[in-house]
Design a protein around this motif. Structure first.
Motif, short mmCIF file in Angstrom:
data_model
loop_
_atom_site.label_atom_id
_atom_site.label_comp_id
_atom_site.label_asym_id
_atom_site.label_seq_id
_atom_site.Cartn_x
_atom_site.Cartn_y
_atom_site.Cartn_z
N ASP A 141 31.93 7.84 -17.26
CA ASP A 141 31.78 8.39 -18.61
C ASP A 141 31.59 7.31 -19.68
N ASN A 142 31.48 6.04 -19.24
CA ASN A 142 31.24 4.91 -20.15
C ASN A 142 32.36 4.70 -21.18
N ARG A 143 33.55 5.19 -20.89
CA ARG A 143 34.66 4.96 -21.80
C ARG A 143 35.30 3.60 -21.51
N ILE A 144 35.74 2.94 -22.57
CA ILE A 144 36.34 1.62 -22.45
C ILE A 144 37.85 1.74 -22.61
N TYR A 145 38.58 1.07 -21.71
CA TYR A 145 40.04 1.06 -21.76
C TYR A 145 40.52 -0.39 -21.77
N LEU A 146 41.64 -0.61 -22.45
CA LEU A 146 42.17 -1.97 -22.56
C LEU A 146 43.68 -1.96 -22.59
N VAL A 147 44.25 -3.12 -22.23
CA VAL A 147 45.70 -3.33 -22.25
C VAL A 147 46.02 -4.44 -23.23
N VAL A 148 47.04 -4.22 -24.05
CA VAL A 148 47.49 -5.21 -25.03
C VAL A 148 48.97 -5.49 -24.80
N ASN A 149 49.29 -6.74 -24.62
CA ASN A 149 50.69 -7.17 -24.48
C ASN A 149 51.09 -7.98 -25.71
N GLY A 150 52.18 -7.60 -26.33
CA GLY A 150 52.64 -8.34 -27.49
C GLY A 150 53.98 -7.83 -27.97
N TYR A 161 45.09 1.42 -24.30
CA TYR A 161 44.27 2.10 -25.30
C TYR A 161 42.95 2.54 -24.71
N GLU A 162 42.41 3.59 -25.28
CA GLU A 162 41.00 3.94 -25.10
C GLU A 162 40.27 3.54 -26.37
N TYR A 163 39.14 2.87 -26.20
CA TYR A 163 38.33 2.48 -27.36
C TYR A 163 37.13 3.42 -27.44
N THR A 164 37.04 4.17 -28.51
CA THR A 164 35.95 5.11 -28.68
C THR A 164 35.61 5.24 -30.15
N GLN A 165 34.32 5.27 -30.46
CA GLN A 165 33.83 5.41 -31.83
C GLN A 165 34.51 4.42 -32.78
N GLU A 166 34.63 3.18 -32.28
CA GLU A 166 35.20 2.07 -33.04
C GLU A 166 36.67 2.31 -33.43
#
Length: 293
Positions: A141-150, A161-166
């Protein structure tokens, strides 16, 4: 760790510059340092003559089949003290480099740089807080997912997170401790989510459970070649899920030592696998090589 084949495998370590880059040619490993290339954190490639390393000072280096050369030197918010944690993409003209630059608590100013058709685009990451450790596209589905550690005030946390429509949509978050961590992995072009002891995929904006890992030693990191061929990091070794049960492949020599031995990279092929193991009690970086017989 990344490889184009079992006779072309690369690994990086940031502990000792003179052996920070290692290459396996099918019979032996060679290790060396590249002048100017400091703290190589992640290695990723597309072919044997197009390999990238993310480093500090906003630098990205490329191997062209013969030598390493500086590919890009990026800044964000006027800062050049970016550390790129890793790189991922689907072609030499479409890939991401991600990491962070520091604030008073650590590397918490998130950075995502997108290389698209020979142009760099720096994502707006003001909503995020922490180092971006993983980023993948779900190919169906061309969706972008990312992990953030902090974390602030020494309270580390992990967010998916899912990154969609900026925009960044938070899907999961928890404190960064054994048993509660989160991660993502790309397996056969699908993004798999590790949410505590649950391994899941995402469809129709919902998590769909693939596996519940009831072993308390599960350490929230996986690699695989399919839903019935998944390797699982445990605090005391490496295990494998074959679609029906989980079996240990090997145990670490210092499995329960503190800090724990961990696996920070893998290169998987049809009948051979490589795992990059960090062993804090000895200060060694080890490579485990498995061959299917």
């Amino acid at each position: 760790m990344w490889g184009s084949s079992p006779s072309d495998v690369w690994a990086t370590t940031s502990s000792n510059w003179d052996v920070s880059i290692s290459h396996f040619n099918g019979s032996q490993w060679t290790s060396y340092g590249v002048p100017g290339l400091i703290q190589p954190n992640g290695v990723y490639g597309f072919t044997s003559d197009y390999i990238l390393i993310g480093a500090e000072n906003g630098q990205i280096w490329r191997f062209d089949g013969n030598s390493w050369n500086l590919f890009a030197e990026l800044t964000k918010d006027g800062r050049n003290d970016i550390v790129f944690n890793d790189i991922w993409g689907d072609s030499p003209d479409n890939f991401f480099a991600f990491g962070a630059y520091p604030d008073e608590y650590g590397y918490n100013n998130s950075v995502i740089a997108h290389f698209n058709n020979r142009t760099w685009i720096m994502f707006n990451t003001n909503e995020l807080y922490g180092i971006v450790t993983d980023l993948y596209k779900n190919f169906s589905d061309n969706r972008i997912y990312l992990v953030v550690n902090g974390g602030r005030n020494l309270t580390d946390s992990t967010y998916v997170y899912e990154y969609t429509q900026e925009k960044y949509i938070k899907l999961y978050g928890n404190i960064w401790t054994k048993g509660l961590q989160a991660d993502i992995s790309l397996i056969n072009n699908e993004v798999y989510f590790i949410l505590g002891n649950e391994i899941a995929k995402r469809k129709n904006n919902q998590f769909q459970t693939i596996l519940i890992v009831d072993n308390p030693n599960f350490y929230q990191r996986i690699w695989g070649r399919g839903s019935k061929d998944v390797f699982l990091l445990m605090t005391d070794g490496l295990a494998h899920f074959n679609g029906s049960d989980i079996q240990y492949l090997f145990h670490f020599t210092f499995g329960q030592a503190t800090p724990w031995t961990q696996i920070f990279g893998a290169a998987l092929f049809e009948s051979e696998v490589f795992f990059l193991v960090d062993e804090p009690p000895t200060g060694l970086s080890l490579v485990y090589h498995g061959i299917l017989k």
